[in-house]
Write an enzyme that holds these catalytic residues in place. Structure first.
Site, short mmCIF file in Angstrom:
data_model
loop_
_atom_site.label_atom_id
_atom_site.label_comp_id
_atom_site.label_asym_id
_atom_site.label_seq_id
_atom_site.Cartn_x
_atom_site.Cartn_y
_atom_site.Cartn_z
N SER A 1 0.85 -1.19 0.00
CA SER A 1 0.00 0.00 0.00
C SER A 1 0.88 1.23 0.00
CB SER A 1 -0.88 0.01 1.24
OG SER A 1 -0.07 0.25 2.37
N LYS A 2 0.26 2.35 -0.17
CA LYS A 2 1.00 3.62 -0.22
C LYS A 2 1.91 3.80 0.99
CE LYS A 2 -0.30 6.46 -3.64
NZ LYS A 2 -1.57 6.20 -4.26
N ARG A 3 1.50 3.25 2.12
CA ARG A 3 2.25 3.46 3.35
C ARG A 3 3.65 2.84 3.32
NH1 ARG A 3 1.30 1.39 7.90
NH2 ARG A 3 -0.17 -0.10 7.03
N THR A 4 3.74 1.68 2.68
CA THR A 4 5.02 0.97 2.74
C THR A 4 5.83 1.07 1.44
OG1 THR A 4 3.67 -0.98 2.41
CG2 THR A 4 4.63 -0.69 4.59
#
Ligand code: GLU
Ligand code: ZN
Length: 478
Positions: A246-249
């Site tokens: 996801s965008k977070r990682t």
């Protein structure tokens, strides 16, 4: 069975190119290259509502940027509808499919039942045995229909996946699935198999989210009387948190990496390592070498973990191995964006030299502008922290004035000449080198970090160095 190795990448143009899909494309490319085969690009755009031309463009540009050149294609499924119709007629003629007139409600009932009843797959085959009369009546009524494949019952379907190993499914678990929808459009499974068969794809390499489609597709190959290819289902790519990427990682879309200053060769290299598709210890691969050493059977069964730190490290390695002129060329877009150059096709030598000075510290192309701007601009800005720490200090005034004198007298403004005169000054005055180098650096560059101080002075040149020291004396030093 197949005379030649052929693989394909078959994205649906319904969004940006996901980094997991990029890996799939890469593995298809490498697999075919290693076997002197062909790699085909096919755009699966039969979902008219969700497919967009812009996305097809993004896919094509992304693959080109990565150097994953296809031998054939791009084929557009939307331009091949006649072929699917023809194959549908063929299956009809051979009694492999039938029309299903079930209404939305009937289907919803069956779906509900399948949730409650174990072993019930969602469609009970009730239209298989509809009488001709009944069918005619329903059609006169204007009822829509779909085409369904007659799937065998109680057969153990076995195939050997190149990554997952042996996969077994009982055909009782496969309902008579739809191959052509009521609007006449083929379903994914049908269009995919028709194309893969017609294009003589020998190896299907794709994400394991498609594993459950494979038994259905095998039944379709059979019904069409075509050779079944080999399959390799790649595990998903996860973030470092163990969840779906996801965008977070880490960014998900390929163009983010391009915009983020990554080199295509570094990304390729990293994605090849990600699945464990190469020998264990080697980290960096030349492109040709990668094609040779790629081995799909080495791909691990568990999810690949996308580690941005590792990608950054690899990217930095590639950058440091690249001649500065090439690096400048690759970074031209970013250099122009930051107004360091005006024309992407004309990079001044000074810019290349500046990059050379800072190359060791560059990890991404996007790092380059801010690492070199102060070396090239006429007017630099002074970092307030650097000014406070290094210039607004007692004793700095004398040192800067002295150094200005040293520079003015210096005949040899080379790195070596500068170093000699600085060392002499420091020795004569019996002061620590840092006491001199630090304020001089800030005075001529406006910042605390950068190339070695003599590299810096030499690069900036006598005239500018003196002007900047004068400026610093006037503005910052009491
Ligand atoms: N269009 C499908 C997808 O993007 C292709 C899957 C396949 O490779 O068969 O998921
Ligand atoms: Zn039906």
């Amino acid at each position: 069975m197949f005379t030649k190795v052929k693989t394909r990448f078959a994205p649906s143009p319904t969004g940006l190119l996901h980094i997991g899909s990029v890996r799939t494309a890469l593995y298809n490319y490498l697999f075919a290259s290693k076997k002197d085969g062909e790699f085909i690009l096919r755009i699966e755009d039969t979902d008219v509502k969700r497919s967009k031309k812009e996305y097809t463009q993004v896919i094509i540009e992304g693959l080109k940027w990565l150097g994953l050149n296809w031998h054939q294609g791009p084929f557009m499924q939307s331009e091949r509808l006649d072929l699917y119709k023809e194959m549908c007629r063929k299956l009809e003629k051979n009694g492999k499919i039938y029309k299903c007139y079930c209404s939305r409600e009937e289907l919803a009932d069956m779906r509900e039942k399948s949730q409650k009843e174990e072993g019930f797959t969602g469609y009970d085959g009730r239209c298989r045995s509809i009488s001709k009369r009944k069918a005619e009546d329903l059609e006169k009524e204007g009822r829509d229909f779909v085409w369904r494949l007659k799937t065998p019952s109680k057969e153990n379907l076995v195939f050997e996946d190149m990554i997952k190993g042996k996969v077994e499914v009982n055909t009782d678990q496969i309902q008579d699935f739809v191959i052509v929808k009521s609007d006449g459009m083929p379903t994914y499974n049908f269009a995919c198999v028709v194309d893969d068969a017609e294009m003589e794809i020998s190896h299907i390499i794709r994400g394991d989210d498609h594993l459950s489609n494979t038994p259905k597709q095998i039944l379709l190959y059979r019904a069409l009387g075509k050779n079944t290819p080999s399959f390799a289902h790649l595990p998903q790519v996860h973030g470092t948190d163990g969840k779906r990427l996801s965008k977070r990682t880490g960014s998900v879309a390929l163009n983010e990496y391009r915009k983020g200053g990554y080199l295509p060769e570094a990304l390729r290299n990293y994605l090849a390592l990600l699945g464990g598709s190469t020998s264990d210890s080697q980290q960096l691969f030349e492109w040709e070498e990668l094609k040779q050493k790629f081995d799909i059977s080495r791909v691990g069964k568990s999810a690949g973990v996308f580690d941005i730190e590792k990608l950054n490290w690899i990217n930095g390695k590639y950058i440091r191995n690249m001649p500065a002129a090439e690096l400048a060329r690759r970074a031209s877009f970013f250099l122009k964006k930051e107004k360091i150059i005006d024309d992407e096709s004309n990079i001044p030598d000074k810019v290349v030299e500046a990059i050379e000075l800072e190359r060791e510290k560059i990890e991404k192309l996007t790092d380059i502008p801010r690492r070199i701007d102060f070396l090239l601009m006429d007017n630099i800005t002074y970092n307030p922290k650097a000014v406070k720490k290094r210039l607004e200090k007692e004793g700095v005034e004398v040192i800067l004035k002295d150094i200005k004198g040293v520079l003015e007298e210096n005949q040899d403004f080379s790195k070596k000449g500068l170093e000699d005169s600085f060392r002499k000054y420091v020795k004569d005055k019996k002061i620590g080198a840092g006491k001199v180098f630090h304020p001089v650096r800030v005075a001529v560059s406006g910042r605390m970090k950068g190339p070695g101080v003599f590299d810096l002075l030499e690069f900036i040149g006598k005239k500018k160095c003196i002007e900047r020291i004068e400026y610093a004396l006037k503005e910052f030093v009491q």
